[in-house]
Each structure stands twice: as structure tokens, then as C-alpha cells.
Design an enzyme around this catalytic site. Structure first.
Site, PDB file in Angstrom:
ATOM      1  N   CYS A   1       1.621  -8.761  21.045  1.00 15.43           N
ATOM      2  CA  CYS A   1       0.797  -8.375  19.893  1.00 15.43           C
ATOM      3  C   CYS A   1       1.249  -9.197  18.698  1.00 15.43           C
ATOM      4  CB  CYS A   1       0.932  -6.888  19.574  1.00 15.43           C
ATOM      5  SG  CYS A   1       0.181  -6.487  17.968  1.00 15.43           S
TER       6      CYS A   1
ATOM      7  N   HIS B   1       4.177   1.430   2.036  1.00 11.53           N
ATOM      8  CA  HIS B   1       5.332   0.685   1.518  1.00 11.53           C
ATOM      9  C   HIS B   1       5.923   1.396   0.308  1.00 11.53           C
ATOM     10  CE1 HIS B   1       2.579  -2.661   3.054  1.00 11.53           C
ATOM     11  NE2 HIS B   1       3.454  -2.401   4.000  1.00 11.53           N
TER      12      HIS B   1
ATOM     13  N   HIS C   1      -1.107  -1.095  16.945  1.00 12.73           N
ATOM     14  CA  HIS C   1      -2.255  -1.558  16.154  1.00 12.73           C
ATOM     15  C   HIS C   1      -3.601  -1.343  16.823  1.00 12.73           C
ATOM     16  CE1 HIS C   1       1.122  -3.817  14.414  1.00 12.73           C
ATOM     17  NE2 HIS C   1       0.473  -3.594  13.301  1.00 12.73           N
TER      18      HIS C   1
ATOM     19  N   CYS D   1       2.559  -7.087  15.678  1.00  9.37           N
ATOM     20  CA  CYS D   1       3.937  -6.548  15.801  1.00  9.37           C
ATOM     21  C   CYS D   1       4.930  -7.674  16.026  1.00  9.37           C
ATOM     22  CB  CYS D   1       4.115  -5.661  17.025  1.00  9.37           C
ATOM     23  SG  CYS D   1       3.045  -4.295  17.206  1.00  9.37           S
TER      24      CYS D   1
ATOM     25  N   LYS E   1      -3.140   5.887  10.731  1.00  8.24           N
ATOM     26  CA  LYS E   1      -2.090   5.365   9.872  1.00  8.24           C
ATOM     27  C   LYS E   1      -2.707   4.475   8.800  1.00  8.24           C
ATOM     28  CE  LYS E   1       1.966   2.419   9.998  1.00  8.24           C
ATOM     29  NZ  LYS E   1       1.955   0.971  10.091  1.00  8.24           N
TER      30      LYS E   1
ATOM     31  N   CYS F   1      -2.649  -3.115  21.860  1.00  2.43           N
ATOM     32  CA  CYS F   1      -1.316  -2.826  21.325  1.00  2.43           C
ATOM     33  C   CYS F   1      -1.203  -1.323  21.030  1.00  2.43           C
ATOM     34  CB  CYS F   1      -1.127  -3.634  20.044  1.00  2.43           C
ATOM     35  SG  CYS F   1       0.217  -3.021  19.040  1.00  2.43           S
TER      36      CYS F   1
ATOM     37  N   LYS G   1      -2.992  -2.194   6.681  1.00  4.25           N
ATOM     38  CA  LYS G   1      -3.912  -3.300   6.486  1.00  4.25           C
ATOM     39  C   LYS G   1      -4.642  -3.593   7.794  1.00  4.25           C
ATOM     40  CE  LYS G   1      -5.371  -7.432   4.864  1.00  4.25           C
ATOM     41  NZ  LYS G   1      -4.568  -8.614   5.091  1.00  4.25           N
TER      42      LYS G   1
ATOM     43  N   HIS H   1       0.853  -1.191   0.000  1.00  4.69           N
ATOM     44  CA  HIS H   1       0.000   0.000   0.000  1.00  4.69           C
ATOM     45  C   HIS H   1       0.883   1.234   0.000  1.00  4.69           C
ATOM     46  CE1 HIS H   1       0.782   0.746   4.201  1.00  4.69           C
ATOM     47  NE2 HIS H   1       0.365  -0.466   4.529  1.00  4.69           N
TER      48      HIS H   1
HETATM   49  N1  MSP Z   1       8.892  -6.482   8.018  1.00  2.00           N
HETATM   50  C1  MSP Z   1       8.984  -5.351   8.832  1.00  2.00           C
HETATM   51  C2  MSP Z   1      10.265  -4.587   8.591  1.00  2.00           C
HETATM   52  C3  MSP Z   1      11.505  -5.375   8.779  1.00  2.00           C
HETATM   53  S1  MSP Z   1      12.920  -4.466   8.379  1.00  2.00           S
HETATM   54  C4  MSP Z   1      14.180  -5.405   8.853  1.00  2.00           C
HETATM   55  C5  MSP Z   1       7.798  -4.433   8.579  1.00  2.00           C
HETATM   56  N2  MSP Z   1       7.194  -4.574   7.376  1.00  2.00           N
HETATM   57  S2  MSP Z   1       5.904  -3.767   6.867  1.00  2.00           S
HETATM   58  O1  MSP Z   1       5.448  -4.445   5.675  1.00  2.00           O
HETATM   59  O2  MSP Z   1       4.954  -3.586   7.904  1.00  2.00           O
HETATM   60  O3  MSP Z   1       6.440  -2.409   6.342  1.00  2.00           O
HETATM   61  C6  MSP Z   1       6.885  -1.499   7.228  1.00  2.00           C
HETATM   62  C7  MSP Z   1       7.306  -0.224   6.569  1.00  2.00           C
HETATM   63  O4  MSP Z   1       6.356   0.266   5.614  1.00  2.00           O
HETATM   64  C8  MSP Z   1       7.354   0.884   7.603  1.00  2.00           C
HETATM   65  O5  MSP Z   1       8.507   0.961   8.314  1.00  2.00           O
HETATM   66  C9  MSP Z   1       7.244   2.045   6.726  1.00  2.00           C
HETATM   67  O6  MSP Z   1       8.497   2.175   6.122  1.00  2.00           O
HETATM   68  C10 MSP Z   1       6.238   1.645   5.710  1.00  2.00           C
HETATM   69  N3  MSP Z   1       4.896   2.006   6.118  1.00  2.00           N
HETATM   70  C11 MSP Z   1       3.863   1.163   6.399  1.00  2.00           C
HETATM   71  N4  MSP Z   1       2.750   1.902   6.632  1.00  2.00           N
HETATM   72  C12 MSP Z   1       3.038   3.215   6.510  1.00  2.00           C
HETATM   73  C13 MSP Z   1       2.279   4.411   6.413  1.00  2.00           C
HETATM   74  N5  MSP Z   1       1.002   4.462   6.617  1.00  2.00           N
HETATM   75  N6  MSP Z   1       2.942   5.541   6.055  1.00  2.00           N
HETATM   76  C14 MSP Z   1       4.253   5.540   5.713  1.00  2.00           C
HETATM   77  N7  MSP Z   1       4.964   4.448   5.774  1.00  2.00           N
HETATM   78  C15 MSP Z   1       4.490   3.310   6.423  1.00  2.00           C
HETATM   79  O7  MSP Z   1       7.504  -3.613   9.421  1.00  2.00           O
END
Ligand code: MSP
Length: 659
Positions: A126, A21, A147, A129, A307, A144, A310, A18
């Protein structure tokens, strides 16, 4: 050349990508491209985090093996990164053998340092997380803090890492390296967290099958964060695995990580700061591996003040915007709209306003005006006489210097604002010098040439600075003003005077056509309704989730509950104010034709459908889309979200059942 290593977090594969990412990866790509143009020896890594309970659960819910789910989501990531023009040098998956080798090496080193022991692990957990929280960290009702979902009490024997031992070394490191955590507000947050005391950290799980077995500890699996963080090393061949591009023997590791000259930057969202700024450097200190130079944490994209994620059911799918307006427009918006480090709000309207103001108007119109004039005055060419010293040059040099300073400091919003200020100086100068009036009196004089050349040169510098942000359209802007190939480096491209004189100018074509906001908003509303009322309607792919991508098996009886019939289209027309919807009247062999609304207008012209046969879901509850009732649904294959209508292999009587 200075080695510059840049990473994104690796993304979980229990969900499709999304906007959050996309944001981190777009930032990383812009930085990587910027660094390459600035002359650094750059290596840019991204990838996926595929182990752990979340993924195991998501796969079980969908009745597939975890690796199948991972493969499917990874291919979506590859496709999206392709479409977005990502220039990563490597993509690591934590299920690859090279990664496992790196993690095992990490564990071996920490074990040798004596920083593991077995103990009892209890706390509020959680699952989203994959983290334990203390009572005081929890939100109301023991939810959490990230979340806002209920946590569960968990107790088991685990391997612990002696994190407490690293409290002082970490504080010392933060003090000696002020750039270790950025922005500064986050550094203070991390420092006070560590100063408050560190408890040892459980780094194994007893009841988890989907992960890397803990070497020498039967029945224990490596905690997913110790596993995941190590990707930053394993991708470079740490631990003896093969690195990207087939490099063996750890040469990349030496070059981009161990080399004292190398800059190592982890880009992350603020939600995973503690893992990167506390746990990760502690693991590295224990293992005797150098620490990253900087952990750069950005804010969140919010929608309705929450935020985008998902787990909160509040997702903006970037593929929608990207397909509609182009990847570069999305990239620019993300970088221009968010102050790096702070939160920002996402709205479609905000996106369109920015697009129309910055791209359609300030950049697009300026280019087409200048090119049109120059072609007219100078025989289809760029102005024949350049100009050395003038107010536009002074503004341009200041803007380029500011852009470089701000980009070096990850202040993308300010870097881009400097470029748009330069565009406005150039437009102001043009209006003031009025070459269109002067041409009448003095003809295609040197004076007129200089005025136009100055403005085009300013545009050239802006487009060159935009190369890292808009890698596909910035070269098109350059080509439009007579620069056939983008420069290979900033050294070659950012000095005043680069615009060729008297070079052929192609006929202007709109690079950033204006968006009709009202029509788009109506289209989005219709789309929202379609996804609510008819999840399978053509075009719903943009809202598809990982769950839909891997639907569970159903019994044949359930399938036959759906009544499919062949129909012949008698009438087809556009639904007013919608770019996406067509209103059809389809003969299903019933006394009167059925009225159907289908989201296929972007792929099919109304006229070409009349007389064609389609397959219709005939027993669907009626739904109203954009004020028009739809009494069924037309079936289409969804090729990357674009509908391809299904039809019988030869004509059959209307109403013929499909089974
Ligand atoms: N798998 C772990 C990260 C491991 S790194 C060794 C993880 N993955 S995640 O799929 O949840 O992606 C996390 C990253 O996506 C966040 O750190 C951030 O960079 C980005 N984002 C996810 N949601 C976000 C927003 N709503 N806004 C901006 N970025 C955010 O955590």
C-alpha cells in the site's frame, strides 16, 4: 527533577494538518504542560516526516521538488502549532542533517549486530502506508486494511532486518513491562501479533530517490519507517548531530533517553501501533539502545463513522473551529470528548453544545456571577474573609486529587470531568447558601464573605488545573477572580487557601461568549456550499489542500479564459442568518448591476463597501449560496483565511477589464 521525554508522531508533509494531527499534538502539549507544573524536567518533541514515496508522489503531482512541498507544509504546521499554543521544546524535520546523522548511527549499530541481510522482497504493497501486507491481512478485493485502497504487487531486492530474531525478546519485554504498550487492549493486540510469529522486515527500497541513502548499500534507500522512528533519538543528538537549542555531543540524549531515571513516552494513534510497539523496540534492542517506557496509542476521530483522513477524502480542518471559537475551546473539546484510547465522533454541533455547556455556562457564567456579586458586596474586591473548613473545600480537595491521578494516567476525560463536578458542587452550594438574600439581612458579613470566597476558591483551583489544557484562557479566568499571575507549579497553586482576600477585582468581561448554534450551523452549511461551488471564494482557505497550496503551472491562454472586470459596489447587505456572507450589487458597466454573494462579512461591514471598487470574475457559472444567487465572484487576497479585497490602484470606469 525527574526527566520526562514526550513525543508525538512526526507528521507526513503530503497533506495539511487536520483534526487527527491536532489531537495528538494537543494531548502531548497538555501532558507536557502538566508535567512541567508537576515539577518534572520535561522535554516535548514534535516534527515532520518528509521522506518516502508518498511525499515524492505528491510533490511530482504538483510539479514541485519534494523539499519545496515539505517547506510549505512545514510552515503551515509551525503556524498552526503557534496558534494552538503548543509548547514543544523542539521540532524535528527528517530532512535535517542532524536527523540523517542519527539514522546513519542506527544503521551502523544494527549492521554491527549482524541484523541486516540482503533478500528478495515481495508482497501486496500500500503506497499510502508504505507497507507490505500478506494476503490474509488484506481487506476485500485486496484492499489495504487501513486505507481501503487497492494494493499493488511488488517484488525487489532489499536489505532485510532480522525481526524474527526478536520475537522472544519482545514478548519477554512486554511481560516484564506491563506499561510498555497502553491502553491494555492495545497491549494484548500487540502481544498476540508478535506471538503469532514475526517475519523479517524489509528496511530498504530500491526505486526510491527521496530518502536517506542506505550506508554501504549503493542503490538502496532507507525504508521510511526506520528513518522516521529514529527521529525520537536524532532530535536528542544521538549520532552526533546537533540537538535542539544547539546542544551538541548528545547531552540531551543522555539526559532524556539513556538516563535510567528518565520516562520516555511516545504518543501515537492506533494506526501506527505496530511500527512503534514491534519494529521500533526491535531496532532499539538490536542497536543496544534502551527502549521507550510507554507507547500510548489513542483512538481515531471519526466523522460519519470513518477515520478522518486525507486519503479517505473526509477531513475536518481544525483551523476553522480554532479561528472561530479560540484555540483553547478546541483543545478542551478534544480532551474532554474523547476517552483516551477509544474512538470518538466529531461533529460541529457536538462541539458547540460542549462549548455552551462547559465554557459559556458552567465556567463562564459561574465566574461572572461570583465576580459581580463580590464586587458589589465587597467594594470591588475579593471577599475579605477566607474559610478553612467547609463542604466546598472537601469536594475541592477530592477533585484535585482525582484530577492529578487521572492526568498521571492519561485519562484526560475523567480528569476534566472531576473539575466540572467541582464547579457544580460550588454552584449548588451557592444556591443553597443564597448570599444574595443574606446580604439584605446581615449586610456584607463574614458569613457572606465566606460563602463567596469558598466558591471563588473552587474556581481558582479549577482554573489552575486547566492551565495545561487551556494555557491562554485559564490565566484569564484566574485574573478575573483576582489572581494576577498563574502559579509556577502545582505545589504553589493547588493547596486550598490560595485566593487572596480583599484583592481588587477587575470588571467582569465575557471570556467564553455563548455560541448561537443555529446561526453557526447555517454558516457552516453556507461554507460547505461555497467550497463546493466556488473553490476560490473568500474564506475557502480553511478547506485548502496541499495540492492547492502548490498548484501546477498553466498556459497563459488558460488564464485568459477567466474574465476579470472592475466593478463598483452599489448595494451591500448581510445575507440573513449568515455570519459570513454579504449580498452585493455590483455595477460592471452592464445594463443592470450584478448580484454577487461574497464570504467577507467577518472582515467587512456592509456599509463600508458601498461605493468601493472591487475585482470580479465575470464569467463564472451562477451559484446559489444560502438561497441567494451569486452571478460571479469577488476577488480577495486570503491572509490566513481572512479576506482582503482587491481593488484598482485608482478608480476606473465600471466594467474595465483586468488582464
Ligand atoms: N509519519 C507517520 C508517523 C511517523 S512517527 C515516527 C504518520 N504520519 S501522519 O501524518 O499520518 O500522522 C499520523 C498520526 O496522526 C496518527 O498516528 C495519529 O496520531 C494522528 N491521526 C491521524 N488521523 C487521525 C484521526 N482521524 N484521529 C486521531 N488521530 C489520527 O503516520
Amino acid at each position: 527533577m525527574r526527566p520526562f521525554y514526550l513525543t508525538t508522531p512526526i507528521y507526513y508533509v503530503n497533506d495539511l494538518p487536520h483534526v487527527g494531527h491536532v489531537y495528538t499534538t494537543v494531548v502531548a502539549d497538555a501532558v507536557a504542560r502538566y508535567r512541567r507544573l508537576a515539577g518534572d524536567d520535561t522535554y516535548f518533541l514534535t516534527g515532520t516526516d518528509e521522506h518516502g514515496q508518498n511525499i515524492e508522489r505528491a510533490a511530482a503531482e504538483q510539479g514541485v521538488a519534494p523539499i519545496e512541498l515539505a517547506d510549505r507544509v512545514v510552515s503551515r504546521y509551525h503556524q498552526l502549532w503557534d496558534e494552538l499554543g503548543m509548547s514543544h521544546d523542539d521540532f524535528i524535520r527528517t530532512t535535517e542533517p542532524r536527523h540523517r546523522a542519527g539514522v546513519e548511527e542506527m544503521v551502523r549499530r544494527i549492521e554491527a549486530a549482524g541484523d541486516f541481510y540482503v533478500g528478495k522482497h515481495e508482497g501486496w504493497y500500500c503506497p499510502a502506508c508504505e507497507n507490505f501486507y500478506t494476503e490474509k491481512e488484506l481487506a476485500a478485493e485486496r484492499r489495504c486494511p487501513v486505507h481501503e485502497r487497492p494494493t499493488e504487487w511488488k517484488s525487489e531486492e532489499n536489505v532485510f532486518f532480522r525481526l524474527s530474531r526478536f520475537q522472544q525478546p519482545l514478548l519477554d519485554h512486554y511481560a516484564a513491562h506491563p506499561a510498555f504498550v497502553r491502553p491494555e487492549s492495545r497491549r494484548n493486540e500487540v502481544r498476540s501479533f508478535v506471538a503469532g510469529g514475526l517475519r523479517d522486515l524489509s528496511v530498504s527500497r530500491a526505486d526510491l530517490g527521496w530518502g536517506i541513502p542506505f550506508p554501504g548499500r549503493p542503490g538502496q534507500t532507507i525504508y521510511v519507517w526506520l528513518d522516521a522512528l529514529t527521529n525520537y533519538l536524532s532530535a536528542l543528538g544521538f549520532g552526533g548531530g546537533e540537538a535542539g537549542g544547539g546542544d551538541g555531543g548528545g547531552a540531551l540524549y543522555e539526559r532524556y533517553w539513556a538516563d535510567g531515571e528518565a520516562t520516555r513516552v511516545h504518543l501515537i494513534g492506533k494506526d501506527i501501533l505496530r511500527f512503534h510497539a514491534v519494529y521500533w523496540p526491535a531496532f532499539l534492542l538490536s542497536a543496544g539502545v534502551p527502549l521507550p517506557t510507554t507507547v500510548w496509542a489513542h483512538g481515531w476521530w471519526l466523522r460519519d463513522a470513518r477515520k478522518v483522513s486525507k486519503s479517505s477524502g473526509n477531513v475536518v480542518r481544525p483551523d476553522h473551529l480554532m479561528r472561530r471559537f479560540g484555540a483553547d475551546a478546541l483543545r478542551l473539546f478534544l480532551l474532554r470528548e474523547m476517552v483516551f484510547g477509544q474512538d470518538a465522533s466529531f461533529s460541529d454541533e457536538g462541539f458547540i453544545e460542549r462549548y455552551n455547556a462547559d465554557l459559556a455556562n458552567d465556567l463562564g457564567n459561574t465566574v461572572s456571577r461570583l465576580v459581580t456579586m463580590s464586587r458589589k458586596f465587597f467594594d470591588g474586591r475579593t471577599p475579605p474573609v477566607a474559610c478553612d473548613d467547609n463542604p466546598v473545600r472537601r469536594a475541592a480537595e477530592a477533585a484535585v486529587a482525582e484530577y492529578r491521578r487521572e492526568m498521571d494516567d492519561f485519562a484526560f476525560q475523567r480528569a476534566l470531568a472531576a473539575l466540572w463536578r467541582l464547579l457544580s458542587v460550588a454552584s449548588g452550594y451557592l444556591v443553597e447558601r443564597e448570599p444574595w438574600k443574606r446580604i439584605a439581612g446581615e449586610g456584607a458579613s463574614d458569613g457572606v464573605s465566606r460563602v463567596l470566597w469558598n466558591c471563588l476558591e473552587a474556581v481558582r483551583l479549577v482554573a489552575t488545573c486547566l492551565l495545561p489544557v487551556m494555557p491562554r484562557t485559564a490565566p484569564r479566568v484566574l485574573a478575573a477572580i483576582g489572581v494576577p499571575a498563574p502559579p509556577a507549579s502545582f505545589d504553589a497553586g493547588l493547596a486550598w487557601g490560595g485566593l487572596p482576600t480583599g484583592a481588587p477585582l477587575p470588571e467582569p468581561e465575557p471570556i467564553f461568549p455563548r455560541i448561537d448554534k443555529e446561526a453557526y450551523v447555517a454558516e457552516v452549511e453556507a461554507g460547505d456550499q461555497e467550497t463546493k461551488d466556488e473553490p476560490q471564494a473568500a474564506g475557502a482557505a480553511a478547506g485548502e489542500t496541499a495540492a492547492e497550496a502548490a498548484a501546477p503551472k498553466i498556459a497563459i491562454g488558460k488564464f485568459f479564459e477567466t474574465e476579470l472586470r472592475v466593478g463598483t459596489v452599489r448595494v451591500a447587505e448581510r445575507v440573513p442568518k449568515s455570519n459570513k456572507l454579504l449580498r452585493l450589487e455590483v455595477d460592471l458597466g452592464e445594463p443592470a448591476p450584478r448580484q454577487l454573494v461574497a464570504g467577507i462579512a467577518k472582515a467587512y461591514e456592509a456599509e463600508e463597501l458601498v461605493g468601493r471598487q472591487v475585482v470580479v470574475v465575470a464569467n463564472l457559472e451562477a451559484a446559489t449560496l444560502m438561497g441567494v444567487e451569486s452571478q460571479g465572484m469577488v476577488l480577495a487576497a486570503s491572509e490566513d483565511g481572512a479576506p482582503v479585497l482587491l481593488a484598482p490602484e485608482r478608480p476606473v470606469p465600471p466594467g474595465t477589464p483586468v488582464k
